[in-house]
Design a protein around this motif. Structure first.
Motif, PDB file in Angstrom:
ATOM      1  N   LYS A 198       0.676  -1.163   0.008  1.00 40.98           N
ATOM      2  CA  LYS A 198      -0.025   0.087   0.242  1.00 40.98           C
ATOM      3  C   LYS A 198       0.938   1.398  -0.186  1.00 40.98           C
ATOM      4  O   LYS A 198       0.603   2.089  -0.654  1.00 40.98           O
ATOM      5  N   LYS A 199       2.016   1.076   0.727  1.00 44.19           N
ATOM      6  CA  LYS A 199       2.794   2.408   0.668  1.00 44.19           C
ATOM      7  C   LYS A 199       3.269   2.699  -0.691  1.00 44.19           C
ATOM      8  O   LYS A 199       3.313   3.777  -1.262  1.00 44.19           O
ATOM      9  N   GLY A 200       3.846   1.613  -1.509  1.00 46.82           N
ATOM     10  CA  GLY A 200       4.263   1.743  -2.815  1.00 46.82           C
ATOM     11  C   GLY A 200       3.310   2.199  -3.750  1.00 46.82           C
ATOM     12  O   GLY A 200       3.452   3.169  -4.326  1.00 46.82           O
ATOM     13  N   LYS A 201       2.205   1.629  -3.531  1.00 45.57           N
ATOM     14  CA  LYS A 201       1.001   1.921  -4.545  1.00 45.57           C
ATOM     15  C   LYS A 201       0.446   3.399  -4.142  1.00 45.57           C
ATOM     16  O   LYS A 201       0.120   4.148  -5.132  1.00 45.57           O
ATOM     17  N   LYS A 202       0.631   3.825  -2.853  1.00 49.81           N
ATOM     18  CA  LYS A 202       0.156   5.267  -2.671  1.00 49.81           C
ATOM     19  C   LYS A 202       1.144   6.116  -3.338  1.00 49.81           C
ATOM     20  O   LYS A 202       0.546   7.260  -3.887  1.00 49.81           O
ATOM     21  N   LEU A 203       2.448   6.057  -3.331  1.00 47.49           N
ATOM     22  CA  LEU A 203       3.294   6.914  -3.990  1.00 47.49           C
ATOM     23  C   LEU A 203       3.138   6.795  -5.426  1.00 47.49           C
ATOM     24  O   LEU A 203       3.394   7.843  -6.191  1.00 47.49           O
ATOM     25  N   LEU A 204       3.026   5.520  -6.057  1.00 43.94           N
ATOM     26  CA  LEU A 204       2.876   5.459  -7.591  1.00 43.94           C
ATOM     27  C   LEU A 204       1.636   6.449  -8.178  1.00 43.94           C
ATOM     28  O   LEU A 204       1.765   6.938  -9.059  1.00 43.94           O
ATOM     29  N   GLU A 205       0.635   6.161  -7.405  1.00 38.34           N
ATOM     30  CA  GLU A 205      -0.618   6.816  -7.667  1.00 38.34           C
ATOM     31  C   GLU A 205      -0.558   8.418  -7.495  1.00 38.34           C
ATOM     32  O   GLU A 205      -0.945   9.042  -8.344  1.00 38.34           O
ATOM     33  N   GLU A 206       0.065   8.732  -6.531  1.00 36.56           N
ATOM     34  CA  GLU A 206       0.558  10.216  -6.506  1.00 36.56           C
ATOM     35  C   GLU A 206       1.349  10.897  -7.537  1.00 36.56           C
ATOM     36  O   GLU A 206       1.026  11.803  -8.154  1.00 36.56           O
ATOM     37  N   MET A 207       2.030   9.978  -7.755  1.00 36.78           N
ATOM     38  CA  MET A 207       3.170  10.447  -8.895  1.00 36.78           C
ATOM     39  C   MET A 207       2.287  10.562 -10.314  1.00 36.78           C
ATOM     40  O   MET A 207       2.429  11.294 -11.028  1.00 36.78           O
ATOM     41  N   ILE A 208       1.407   9.527 -10.522  1.00 40.37           N
ATOM     42  CA  ILE A 208       0.710   9.471 -11.782  1.00 40.37           C
ATOM     43  C   ILE A 208      -0.420  10.644 -11.660  1.00 40.37           C
ATOM     44  O   ILE A 208      -0.566  11.103 -12.975  1.00 40.37           O
ATOM     45  N   MET A 209      -0.759  10.791 -10.601  1.00 43.36           N
ATOM     46  CA  MET A 209      -1.728  12.212 -10.473  1.00 43.36           C
ATOM     47  C   MET A 209      -1.028  13.317 -11.144  1.00 43.36           C
ATOM     48  O   MET A 209      -1.603  14.282 -11.793  1.00 43.36           O
ATOM     49  N   LYS A 210       0.160  13.586 -10.539  1.00 43.76           N
ATOM     50  CA  LYS A 210       1.025  14.864 -11.018  1.00 43.76           C
ATOM     51  C   LYS A 210       1.413  14.657 -12.552  1.00 43.76           C
ATOM     52  O   LYS A 210       1.704  15.798 -12.911  1.00 43.76           O
ATOM     53  N   TYR A 211       1.939  13.506 -12.884  1.00 46.22           N
ATOM     54  CA  TYR A 211       2.565  13.323 -14.145  1.00 46.22           C
ATOM     55  C   TYR A 211       1.847  12.205 -14.765  1.00 46.22           C
ATOM     56  O   TYR A 211       2.525  11.160 -15.179  1.00 46.22           O
ATOM     57  N   PRO A 212       0.779  12.514 -15.353  1.00 48.58           N
ATOM     58  CA  PRO A 212       0.054  11.492 -16.086  1.00 48.58           C
ATOM     59  C   PRO A 212       0.521  11.166 -17.370  1.00 48.58           C
ATOM     60  O   PRO A 212       0.268   9.933 -18.056  1.00 48.58           O
TER      61      PRO A 212
END
Length: 173
Positions: A83-97
């Protein structure tokens, strides 16, 4: 005396700049291997934790966080790590789609994540994005690593997730 001081300061600054950097090509190339190699995964994770700055570097940090969960024993700890990795990944994709590496990482994680984690809703969208945009990745070595990974994944994909020959041709541009 003043010259020695400036030479020493220059060497220290150079060491800080050079040794704390992330080699994205290395992280990308070792990503698939780190699934099976605990020491490699841990070493890359530690490096990324201390030095990831760009969106792509943080994406690989998220990827290695997720991979690290595979190497843990306790199921609750594994889930928390995932979940920690998933959260960071999704945050990055939201910022840099439009970051190709981020979309590749999410596609690969969602392709391999167990179904009980309910993390697969973006696979087809990411697949399509990669097919139409991989050629835009400015790094030829990076394009080749990702293309090879996607092509080899075809052997275990099913249904709409399989890359057609036309899609593989588009990816190989």
């Amino acid at each position: 005396m003043v010259i020695r001081f400036f030479v020493c300061v220059s060497l220290v600054l150079c060491a800080i700049c050079c040794f704390g950097q992330v080699d994205v090509d290395k992280m990308r190339a070792e990503y698939a291997t780190a699934v099976q190699n605990k020491k490699l995964c841990e070493a890359n994770l530690k490096l990324l934790e201390g030095a990831a700055n760009s969106a792509t570097e943080k994406g690989y940090l998220a990827a290695y966080e997720i991979l690290w969960a595979k190497h843990m024993g306790n199921p609750f700890t594994k889930l928390g790590q995932f979940k920690k990795g998933k959260k960071l990944l999704e945050e990055m994709i939201m910022k840099y789609p439009d970051n190709i590496d981020l979309r590749f990482i999410r596609w690969s994680v969602q392709t391999h994540a167990p179904s009980f984690l309910s993390y697969s809703k973006d696979r087809l969208r990411d697949k399509e994005y990669l097919v139409h945009n991989l050629h835009k990745l400015p790094n030829p070595k990076g394009r080749e690593v990702i293309y090879t990974y996607l092509k080899e994944a075809n052997s275990y994909l099913k249904g709409d997730h399989v890359f057609s020959q036309a899609e593989l041709n588009e990816l190989s541009k």
